[in-house]
Design a protein around this motif. Structure first.
Motif, mmCIF file in Angstrom:
data_model
loop_
_atom_site.group_PDB
_atom_site.id
_atom_site.type_symbol
_atom_site.label_atom_id
_atom_site.label_comp_id
_atom_site.label_asym_id
_atom_site.label_seq_id
_atom_site.Cartn_x
_atom_site.Cartn_y
_atom_site.Cartn_z
ATOM 1 N N GLY A 31 -10.190 -14.786 -16.513
ATOM 2 C CA GLY A 31 -9.587 -15.968 -15.908
ATOM 3 C C GLY A 31 -10.295 -16.358 -14.631
ATOM 4 N N TYR A 32 -9.640 -17.204 -13.871
ATOM 5 C CA TYR A 32 -10.193 -17.780 -12.652
ATOM 6 C C TYR A 32 -9.470 -17.186 -11.451
ATOM 7 N N SER A 33 -10.209 -16.767 -10.436
ATOM 8 C CA SER A 33 -9.577 -16.240 -9.225
ATOM 9 C C SER A 33 -10.393 -16.619 -7.998
ATOM 10 N N ILE A 34 -9.720 -16.576 -6.857
ATOM 11 C CA ILE A 34 -10.336 -16.956 -5.585
ATOM 12 C C ILE A 34 -10.127 -15.821 -4.586
ATOM 13 N N HIS A 35 -11.185 -15.459 -3.870
ATOM 14 C CA HIS A 35 -11.120 -14.400 -2.862
ATOM 15 C C HIS A 35 -11.799 -14.905 -1.595
ATOM 16 N N SER A 36 -11.175 -14.644 -0.444
ATOM 17 C CA SER A 36 -11.739 -15.089 0.835
ATOM 18 C C SER A 36 -12.086 -13.893 1.709
ATOM 19 N N PHE A 37 -13.163 -14.062 2.466
ATOM 20 C CA PHE A 37 -13.628 -13.022 3.381
ATOM 21 C C PHE A 37 -14.023 -13.679 4.699
ATOM 22 N N ASP A 38 -13.821 -12.972 5.777
ATOM 23 C CA ASP A 38 -14.230 -13.464 7.093
ATOM 24 C C ASP A 38 -15.704 -13.152 7.324
ATOM 25 N N ILE A 39 -16.302 -13.942 8.205
ATOM 26 C CA ILE A 39 -17.686 -13.726 8.625
ATOM 27 C C ILE A 39 -17.654 -13.283 10.083
ATOM 28 N N SER A 40 -18.380 -12.215 10.382
ATOM 29 C CA SER A 40 -18.492 -11.748 11.757
ATOM 30 C C SER A 40 -19.951 -11.438 12.049
ATOM 31 N N ASP A 41 -20.504 -12.082 13.054
ATOM 32 C CA ASP A 41 -21.904 -11.895 13.439
ATOM 33 C C ASP A 41 -22.867 -12.108 12.267
ATOM 34 N N THR A 47 -12.874 -5.791 4.061
ATOM 35 C CA THR A 47 -11.819 -4.900 4.541
ATOM 36 C C THR A 47 -11.332 -3.948 3.458
ATOM 37 N N ASP A 48 -11.427 -4.356 2.202
ATOM 38 C CA ASP A 48 -11.001 -3.506 1.089
ATOM 39 C C ASP A 48 -12.195 -3.273 0.171
ATOM 40 N N ARG A 49 -12.942 -2.231 0.437
ATOM 41 C CA ARG A 49 -14.181 -1.939 -0.296
ATOM 42 C C ARG A 49 -13.909 -1.711 -1.784
ATOM 43 N N ARG A 50 -12.792 -1.094 -2.095
ATOM 44 C CA ARG A 50 -12.464 -0.817 -3.497
ATOM 45 C C ARG A 50 -12.240 -2.112 -4.281
ATOM 46 N N LYS A 51 -11.505 -3.034 -3.686
ATOM 47 C CA LYS A 51 -11.261 -4.327 -4.322
ATOM 48 C C LYS A 51 -12.569 -5.096 -4.477
ATOM 49 N N PHE A 52 -13.413 -5.058 -3.454
ATOM 50 C CA PHE A 52 -14.697 -5.747 -3.493
ATOM 51 C C PHE A 52 -15.576 -5.188 -4.613
#
Length: 80
Positions: A31-41, A47-52
């Motif tokens: 299916g279709y899903s959306i995931h967001s991540f912050d950018i730093s430097d 934040t969740d390495r397992r999910k990534f």
């Protein structure tokens, strides 16, 4: 506002450098899903390495490869 998109067959990476956020749109057999991540430097914050890693596995690539693709997209968005 600077928004750049990078498309592949199974996913799209959208970088919004003004809000320092990366959005990953997945289109897979599950299916279709959306995931967001912050950018730093200039780097993606995972934040969740397992999910990534699971997201990368669904795409059929490694977590490192997905991270590199996202960071390349961030670099492309900040250069122009």
């Amino acid at each position: 506002m600077t928004i750049k998109m990078k498309d592949t067959k199974k996913h799209t990476i959208k970088v919004d450098s003004d809000s320092e956020e990366v959005t990953l749109y997945l289109n897979t057999e599950f299916g279709y899903s959306i995931h967001s991540f912050d950018i730093s430097d200039g780097e993606v914050e995972i934040t969740d390495r397992r999910k990534f890693t699971l997201i990368a596995q669904v795409l059929g690539i490694t977590g490192k490869t997905l991270e590199r693709q996202i960071e390349d997209a961030i670099e492309d968005a900040t250069v122009t």
